[in-house]
Design a protein around this motif. Structure first.
Motif, PDB file in Angstrom:
ATOM      1  N   ALA A  21      -8.113 -45.121 -13.948  1.00  0.00           N
ATOM      2  CA  ALA A  21      -9.573 -45.121 -13.862  1.00  0.00           C
ATOM      3  C   ALA A  21      -9.900 -46.021 -12.680  1.00  0.00           C
ATOM      4  CB  ALA A  21     -10.212 -45.651 -15.142  1.00  0.00           C
ATOM      5  N   MET A  22     -10.502 -45.441 -11.641  1.00  0.00           N
ATOM      6  CA  MET A  22     -10.764 -46.198 -10.433  1.00  0.00           C
ATOM      7  C   MET A  22     -12.131 -45.815  -9.892  1.00  0.00           C
ATOM      8  SD  MET A  22      -9.310 -48.685  -8.866  1.00  0.00           S
ATOM      9  CE  MET A  22      -7.890 -48.577  -9.933  1.00  0.00           C
ATOM     10  N   TYR A  23     -12.999 -46.804  -9.762  1.00  0.00           N
ATOM     11  CA  TYR A  23     -14.364 -46.564  -9.295  1.00  0.00           C
ATOM     12  C   TYR A  23     -14.378 -46.081  -7.845  1.00  0.00           C
ATOM     13  CZ  TYR A  23     -19.217 -47.492  -8.081  1.00  0.00           C
ATOM     14  OH  TYR A  23     -20.499 -47.367  -7.649  1.00  0.00           O
ATOM     15  N   ASN A  24     -13.725 -46.805  -6.951  1.00  0.00           N
ATOM     16  CA  ASN A  24     -13.626 -46.433  -5.530  1.00  0.00           C
ATOM     17  C   ASN A  24     -12.166 -46.335  -5.139  1.00  0.00           C
ATOM     18  OD1 ASN A  24     -16.356 -46.375  -4.732  1.00  0.00           O
ATOM     19  ND2 ASN A  24     -16.392 -48.579  -4.435  1.00  0.00           N
ATOM     20  N   ASN A  25     -11.832 -45.365  -4.287  1.00  0.00           N
ATOM     21  CA  ASN A  25     -10.455 -45.216  -3.829  1.00  0.00           C
ATOM     22  C   ASN A  25     -10.440 -44.599  -2.434  1.00  0.00           C
ATOM     23  OD1 ASN A  25      -7.790 -44.607  -3.324  1.00  0.00           O
ATOM     24  ND2 ASN A  25      -7.493 -43.414  -5.170  1.00  0.00           N
ATOM     25  N   ASN A  26     -10.040 -45.410  -1.451  1.00  0.00           N
ATOM     26  CA  ASN A  26      -9.816 -44.863  -0.112  1.00  0.00           C
ATOM     27  C   ASN A  26      -8.376 -45.111   0.337  1.00  0.00           C
ATOM     28  OD1 ASN A  26      -9.667 -47.524   0.869  1.00  0.00           O
ATOM     29  ND2 ASN A  26     -11.636 -47.461   1.893  1.00  0.00           N
ATOM     30  N   LEU A  30      -1.667 -45.241  -2.171  1.00  0.00           N
ATOM     31  CA  LEU A  30      -1.633 -45.292  -3.632  1.00  0.00           C
ATOM     32  C   LEU A  30      -1.844 -43.897  -4.222  1.00  0.00           C
ATOM     33  CD1 LEU A  30      -3.654 -48.589  -4.026  1.00  0.00           C
ATOM     34  CD2 LEU A  30      -1.231 -48.276  -4.549  1.00  0.00           C
ATOM     35  N   THR A  31      -2.794 -43.153  -3.665  1.00  0.00           N
ATOM     36  CA  THR A  31      -3.048 -41.803  -4.159  1.00  0.00           C
ATOM     37  C   THR A  31      -1.853 -40.890  -3.920  1.00  0.00           C
ATOM     38  OG1 THR A  31      -5.397 -42.130  -3.735  1.00  0.00           O
ATOM     39  CG2 THR A  31      -4.661 -39.867  -4.058  1.00  0.00           C
ATOM     40  N   ASN A  32      -1.196 -41.020  -2.779  1.00  0.00           N
ATOM     41  CA  ASN A  32       0.002 -40.220  -2.510  1.00  0.00           C
ATOM     42  C   ASN A  32       1.129 -40.543  -3.481  1.00  0.00           C
ATOM     43  OD1 ASN A  32      -1.181 -38.755  -0.449  1.00  0.00           O
ATOM     44  ND2 ASN A  32      -0.428 -40.112   1.157  1.00  0.00           N
ATOM     45  N   ALA A  56      -9.939 -40.862  -0.827  1.00  0.00           N
ATOM     46  CA  ALA A  56      -8.510 -40.587  -1.017  1.00  0.00           C
ATOM     47  C   ALA A  56      -8.272 -39.426  -1.974  1.00  0.00           C
ATOM     48  CB  ALA A  56      -7.783 -41.834  -1.505  1.00  0.00           C
ATOM     49  N   LEU A  57      -9.307 -38.980  -2.670  1.00  0.00           N
ATOM     50  CA  LEU A  57      -9.178 -37.846  -3.583  1.00  0.00           C
ATOM     51  C   LEU A  57      -9.621 -36.537  -2.937  1.00  0.00           C
ATOM     52  CD1 LEU A  57     -10.495 -39.476  -6.875  1.00  0.00           C
ATOM     53  CD2 LEU A  57      -8.112 -39.078  -6.203  1.00  0.00           C
ATOM     54  N   ASN A  58      -9.880 -36.563  -1.626  1.00  0.00           N
ATOM     55  CA  ASN A  58     -10.267 -35.357  -0.886  1.00  0.00           C
ATOM     56  C   ASN A  58      -9.148 -34.937   0.042  1.00  0.00           C
ATOM     57  OD1 ASN A  58     -12.861 -35.054  -1.949  1.00  0.00           O
ATOM     58  ND2 ASN A  58     -13.654 -36.603  -0.566  1.00  0.00           N
ATOM     59  N   PRO A  64      -5.426 -33.433 -12.754  1.00  0.00           N
ATOM     60  CA  PRO A  64      -6.847 -33.405 -13.123  1.00  0.00           C
ATOM     61  C   PRO A  64      -7.553 -34.719 -12.795  1.00  0.00           C
ATOM     62  CG  PRO A  64      -5.466 -33.577 -15.085  1.00  0.00           C
ATOM     63  CD  PRO A  64      -4.545 -33.396 -13.919  1.00  0.00           C
ATOM     64  N   VAL A  65      -8.735 -34.587 -12.242  1.00  0.00           N
ATOM     65  CA  VAL A  65      -9.607 -35.736 -11.986  1.00  0.00           C
ATOM     66  C   VAL A  65     -10.926 -35.461 -12.694  1.00  0.00           C
ATOM     67  CG1 VAL A  65     -10.818 -37.123 -10.264  1.00  0.00           C
ATOM     68  CG2 VAL A  65      -8.554 -36.174  -9.735  1.00  0.00           C
ATOM     69  N   ILE A  66     -11.321 -36.360 -13.554  1.00  0.00           N
ATOM     70  CA  ILE A  66     -12.610 -36.255 -14.241  1.00  0.00           C
ATOM     71  C   ILE A  66     -13.555 -37.230 -13.554  1.00  0.00           C
ATOM     72  CG2 ILE A  66     -13.870 -36.634 -16.388  1.00  0.00           C
ATOM     73  CD1 ILE A  66     -11.268 -35.878 -17.862  1.00  0.00           C
TER      74      ILE A  66
END
Length: 110
Positions: A21-26, A30-32, A56-58, A64-66
């Protein structure tokens, strides 16, 4: 050890589950790592804020991302790894977002 390499090592060692659960992610690093865990069979569940910056989620990953909702802020920040494996389970929580600013410059608790 700096925070990001430590978290990367933990994500890379995940065997069964990653709950994020992460509010902001650029942070693409970490996403990779989360994407790589998903690709090797780790079950990933990810919750993000609807109106926050999550570049980072684009594009959207295969797991799945909610996204939160428009009526309340999703301001959580935690990572749970392998919750059902007592010898490997690990939890990270605090005020830190997965952003360059938060990790390198801001005074956050983790």
């Amino acid at each position: 050890m700096r925070l990001s390499p430590m978290v990367l090592a933990r994500i890379n060692a995940a065997q069964q589950t990653l709950d994020v659960a992460m509010y902001n992610n650029n942070r693409s690093d970490l996403t990779n790592a989360v994407k790589a865990a998903h690709n090797r069979g780790v079950r990933v569940r990810y919750v993000a804020a609807l109106d926050a910056s999550n570049t980072a989620l684009n594009p959207l990953p295969a797991f799945p991302v909610i996204f939160g909702n428009s009526e309340a802020i999703m301001h959580d920040k935690f990572l749970v790894i392998d919750a059902d494996l007592p010898d490997n389970a690990w939890v990270m929580s605090g005020s830190l977002n997965w952003t360059n600013q938060n990790i390198n410059n801001d005074f956050n608790n983790t």
